[in-house]
Motif scaffolding. Structure first.
Motif, PDB file in Angstrom:
ATOM      1  N   THR A   1     -12.016  17.163 -24.598  1.00  0.00           N
ATOM      2  CA  THR A   1     -11.693  18.388 -25.339  1.00  0.00           C
ATOM      3  C   THR A   1     -10.589  19.199 -24.669  1.00  0.00           C
ATOM      4  OG1 THR A   1     -13.460  19.609 -24.221  1.00  0.00           O
ATOM      5  CG2 THR A   1     -14.012  18.541 -26.321  1.00  0.00           C
ATOM      6  N   GLU A   2     -10.349  19.003 -23.395  1.00  0.00           N
ATOM      7  CA  GLU A   2      -9.365  19.802 -22.673  1.00  0.00           C
ATOM      8  C   GLU A   2      -7.915  19.385 -22.942  1.00  0.00           C
ATOM      9  OE1 GLU A   2     -13.227  19.867 -20.492  1.00  0.00           O
ATOM     10  OE2 GLU A   2     -11.969  18.293 -21.335  1.00  0.00           O
ATOM     11  N   LEU A   3      -7.691  18.119 -23.277  1.00  0.00           N
ATOM     12  CA  LEU A   3      -6.333  17.606 -23.523  1.00  0.00           C
ATOM     13  C   LEU A   3      -6.369  16.649 -24.706  1.00  0.00           C
ATOM     14  CD1 LEU A   3      -5.362  16.745 -19.823  1.00  0.00           C
ATOM     15  CD2 LEU A   3      -4.424  18.623 -21.182  1.00  0.00           C
ATOM     16  N   ASP A   4      -5.231  16.496 -25.391  1.00  0.00           N
ATOM     17  CA  ASP A   4      -5.208  15.547 -26.503  1.00  0.00           C
ATOM     18  C   ASP A   4      -5.122  14.119 -25.975  1.00  0.00           C
ATOM     19  OD1 ASP A   4      -2.411  14.688 -26.251  1.00  0.00           O
ATOM     20  OD2 ASP A   4      -1.895  16.654 -27.054  1.00  0.00           O
ATOM     21  N   ALA A   5      -5.431  13.159 -26.846  1.00  0.00           N
ATOM     22  CA  ALA A   5      -5.491  11.752 -26.449  1.00  0.00           C
ATOM     23  C   ALA A   5      -4.122  11.190 -26.076  1.00  0.00           C
ATOM     24  CB  ALA A   5      -6.116  10.913 -27.560  1.00  0.00           C
ATOM     25  N   GLU A   6      -3.056  11.862 -26.441  1.00  0.00           N
ATOM     26  CA  GLU A   6      -1.721  11.434 -26.023  1.00  0.00           C
ATOM     27  C   GLU A   6      -1.462  11.795 -24.559  1.00  0.00           C
ATOM     28  OE1 GLU A   6       0.447   9.545 -27.764  1.00  0.00           O
ATOM     29  OE2 GLU A   6      -1.169   9.399 -29.219  1.00  0.00           O
ATOM     30  N   THR A   7      -2.367  12.566 -23.957  1.00  0.00           N
ATOM     31  CA  THR A   7      -2.211  12.985 -22.561  1.00  0.00           C
ATOM     32  C   THR A   7      -3.294  12.388 -21.667  1.00  0.00           C
ATOM     33  OG1 THR A   7      -1.241  15.070 -23.298  1.00  0.00           O
ATOM     34  CG2 THR A   7      -2.033  14.994 -21.032  1.00  0.00           C
ATOM     35  N   ALA A   8      -4.537  12.406 -22.130  1.00  0.00           N
ATOM     36  CA  ALA A   8      -5.643  11.915 -21.302  1.00  0.00           C
ATOM     37  C   ALA A   8      -6.790  11.414 -22.175  1.00  0.00           C
ATOM     38  CB  ALA A   8      -6.147  13.018 -20.378  1.00  0.00           C
ATOM     39  N   ILE A   9      -7.524  10.439 -21.653  1.00  0.00           N
ATOM     40  CA  ILE A   9      -8.686   9.888 -22.347  1.00  0.00           C
ATOM     41  C   ILE A   9      -9.784   9.599 -21.331  1.00  0.00           C
ATOM     42  CG2 ILE A   9      -7.411   8.869 -24.276  1.00  0.00           C
ATOM     43  CD1 ILE A   9      -7.437   6.191 -22.809  1.00  0.00           C
ATOM     44  N   ALA A  10     -10.996   9.540 -21.829  1.00  0.00           N
ATOM     45  CA  ALA A  10     -12.138   9.121 -21.007  1.00  0.00           C
ATOM     46  C   ALA A  10     -12.470   7.684 -21.398  1.00  0.00           C
ATOM     47  CB  ALA A  10     -13.333  10.025 -21.255  1.00  0.00           C
TER      48      ALA A  10
ATOM     49  N   GLY B   1       6.031  10.351 -14.254  1.00  0.00           N
ATOM     50  CA  GLY B   1       4.689  10.669 -13.749  1.00  0.00           C
ATOM     51  C   GLY B   1       3.853  11.300 -14.844  1.00  0.00           C
ATOM     52  N   TYR B   2       2.960  12.208 -14.458  1.00  0.00           N
ATOM     53  CA  TYR B   2       2.089  12.863 -15.419  1.00  0.00           C
ATOM     54  C   TYR B   2       2.805  14.051 -16.058  1.00  0.00           C
ATOM     55  CZ  TYR B   2      -1.459  10.170 -12.951  1.00  0.00           C
ATOM     56  OH  TYR B   2      -2.174   9.156 -12.379  1.00  0.00           O
ATOM     57  N   SER B   3       2.403  14.382 -17.272  1.00  0.00           N
ATOM     58  CA  SER B   3       2.990  15.515 -17.991  1.00  0.00           C
ATOM     59  C   SER B   3       2.590  16.820 -17.306  1.00  0.00           C
ATOM     60  CB  SER B   3       2.504  15.521 -19.441  1.00  0.00           C
ATOM     61  OG  SER B   3       1.131  15.880 -19.476  1.00  0.00           O
ATOM     62  N   PRO B   4       3.341  17.900 -17.568  1.00  0.00           N
ATOM     63  CA  PRO B   4       2.974  19.205 -16.988  1.00  0.00           C
ATOM     64  C   PRO B   4       1.565  19.645 -17.391  1.00  0.00           C
ATOM     65  CG  PRO B   4       5.208  19.278 -17.851  1.00  0.00           C
ATOM     66  CD  PRO B   4       4.618  17.955 -18.268  1.00  0.00           C
TER      67      PRO B   4
ATOM     68  N   THR C   1       0.800  -1.218   0.000  1.00  0.00           N
ATOM     69  CA  THR C   1       0.000   0.000   0.000  1.00  0.00           C
ATOM     70  C   THR C   1       0.832   1.266   0.000  1.00  0.00           C
ATOM     71  OG1 THR C   1      -0.121  -0.040   2.397  1.00  0.00           O
ATOM     72  CG2 THR C   1      -1.923  -1.105   1.185  1.00  0.00           C
ATOM     73  N   ALA C   2       2.142   1.155  -0.064  1.00  0.00           N
ATOM     74  CA  ALA C   2       2.989   2.333   0.024  1.00  0.00           C
ATOM     75  C   ALA C   2       2.826   3.257  -1.163  1.00  0.00           C
ATOM     76  CB  ALA C   2       4.452   1.922   0.166  1.00  0.00           C
ATOM     77  N   THR C   3       2.623   2.724  -2.335  1.00  0.00           N
ATOM     78  CA  THR C   3       2.433   3.570  -3.505  1.00  0.00           C
ATOM     79  C   THR C   3       0.984   3.504  -3.916  1.00  0.00           C
ATOM     80  OG1 THR C   3       2.939   1.775  -5.009  1.00  0.00           O
ATOM     81  CG2 THR C   3       4.771   3.192  -4.365  1.00  0.00           C
ATOM     82  N   GLY C   4       0.287   4.568  -3.816  1.00  0.00           N
ATOM     83  CA  GLY C   4      -1.111   4.583  -4.203  1.00  0.00           C
ATOM     84  C   GLY C   4      -1.252   5.207  -5.563  1.00  0.00           C
ATOM     85  N   SER C   5      -2.471   5.486  -5.948  1.00  0.00           N
ATOM     86  CA  SER C   5      -2.708   6.224  -7.167  1.00  0.00           C
ATOM     87  C   SER C   5      -3.082   7.630  -6.753  1.00  0.00           C
ATOM     88  CB  SER C   5      -3.855   5.578  -7.953  1.00  0.00           C
ATOM     89  OG  SER C   5      -4.152   6.363  -9.069  1.00  0.00           O
ATOM     90  N   SER C   6      -2.420   8.602  -7.304  1.00  0.00           N
ATOM     91  CA  SER C   6      -2.711   9.972  -6.924  1.00  0.00           C
ATOM     92  C   SER C   6      -2.571  10.863  -8.135  1.00  0.00           C
ATOM     93  CB  SER C   6      -1.760  10.421  -5.822  1.00  0.00           C
ATOM     94  OG  SER C   6      -0.446  10.471  -6.316  1.00  0.00           O
ATOM     95  N   GLU C   7      -2.989  12.091  -7.990  1.00  0.00           N
ATOM     96  CA  GLU C   7      -2.934  13.013  -9.109  1.00  0.00           C
ATOM     97  C   GLU C   7      -1.540  13.589  -9.312  1.00  0.00           C
ATOM     98  OE1 GLU C   7      -6.166  15.755  -9.043  1.00  0.00           O
ATOM     99  OE2 GLU C   7      -7.629  14.151  -9.223  1.00  0.00           O
ATOM    100  N   ASP C   8      -0.558  13.231  -8.463  1.00  0.00           N
ATOM    101  CA  ASP C   8       0.800  13.723  -8.673  1.00  0.00           C
ATOM    102  C   ASP C   8       1.614  12.766  -9.529  1.00  0.00           C
ATOM    103  OD1 ASP C   8       1.321  11.636  -6.971  1.00  0.00           O
ATOM    104  OD2 ASP C   8       2.423  12.824  -5.505  1.00  0.00           O
ATOM    105  N   GLY C   9       1.026  11.629  -9.917  1.00  0.00           N
ATOM    106  CA  GLY C   9       1.702  10.730 -10.826  1.00  0.00           C
ATOM    107  C   GLY C   9       2.172   9.440 -10.216  1.00  0.00           C
ATOM    108  N   ALA C  10       1.989   9.228  -8.908  1.00  0.00           N
ATOM    109  CA  ALA C  10       2.392   7.965  -8.292  1.00  0.00           C
ATOM    110  C   ALA C  10       1.305   6.933  -8.525  1.00  0.00           C
ATOM    111  CB  ALA C  10       2.617   8.156  -6.796  1.00  0.00           C
ATOM    112  N   VAL C  11       1.674   5.789  -9.062  1.00  0.00           N
ATOM    113  CA  VAL C  11       0.685   4.768  -9.384  1.00  0.00           C
ATOM    114  C   VAL C  11       1.168   3.413  -8.909  1.00  0.00           C
ATOM    115  CG1 VAL C  11      -0.560   3.616 -11.253  1.00  0.00           C
ATOM    116  CG2 VAL C  11      -0.068   6.033 -11.422  1.00  0.00           C
ATOM    117  N   ALA C  12       0.322   2.721  -8.148  1.00  0.00           N
ATOM    118  CA  ALA C  12       0.636   1.346  -7.762  1.00  0.00           C
ATOM    119  C   ALA C  12       0.431   0.463  -8.976  1.00  0.00           C
ATOM    120  CB  ALA C  12      -0.268   0.903  -6.619  1.00  0.00           C
ATOM    121  N   SER C  13       1.106  -0.663  -9.018  1.00  0.00           N
ATOM    122  CA  SER C  13       1.000  -1.497 -10.207  1.00  0.00           C
ATOM    123  C   SER C  13      -0.392  -2.103 -10.364  1.00  0.00           C
ATOM    124  CB  SER C  13       2.062  -2.585 -10.188  1.00  0.00           C
ATOM    125  OG  SER C  13       1.904  -3.391  -9.067  1.00  0.00           O
TER     126      SER C  13
END
Length: 143
Positions: free
Chosen positions: A97-106, A130-133, A29-41
């Motif tokens: 519409t806010e970001l291209d598909a190379e950055t985010a998708i729904a 992590g996540y792009s700027p 549980t040390a690495t969670g999923s967060s909006e700063d780019g840390a993602v557990a496997s």
């Protein structure tokens, strides 16, 4: 051996045993999923065009056009390689519409997102750093 030494040694043994049970739990549980780019496997993620996109808890996005399908990313926290590409689910993916598909998708996956009428979840490309700027800026805009 004195009785005091035996009691102290028993206390050390109990501490060692208790710690050995806690270490695996903390490691998973040390690495969670967060909006700063840390993602557990095993955080829910998908593969789109060979790249890993991780789910984020951001619901303020505008749906664009359908761009195809994504595959559920395999989970490898347990070291069990039983989950293969053939066992993985496919889901419909859309541009936002806010970001291209190379950055985010729904993505319309099997879970319902009660915070959105369309039930879609947002997934952001997760690179080595992590996540792009652009993604970070967009995710921070909700706060």
């Amino acid at each position: 051996m004195t009785m005091k030494f035996r009691i102290r040694r028993l206390g050390v043994l109990q501490t060692v045993l208790a710690t050995s049970f806690l270490i695996p739990t903390v490691a998973c549980t040390a690495t969670g999923s967060s909006e700063d780019g840390a993602v557990a496997s095993c955080a829910f993620s998908v593969q789109y065009r060979g790249k890993l996109y991780a789910e984020v808890t951001h619901n303020n996005f505008t749906l664009g056009t359908k761009i195809g399908t994504v595959k559920e990313a395999p989970c490898n926290d347990t070291g069990d390689s039983a989950q293969t590409g053939g066992d993985l689910e496919s889901y419909t993916a859309y541009e936002i519409t806010e970001l291209d598909a190379e950055t985010a998708i729904a993505v319309k996956d099997f879970r319902e997102n009660s915070d959105r009428e369309d039930g879609l979840h947002l997934y952001v490309l997760h690179g080595e750093g992590g996540y792009s700027p652009e993604a970070k800026k967009f995710l921070d805009s909700a706060n």
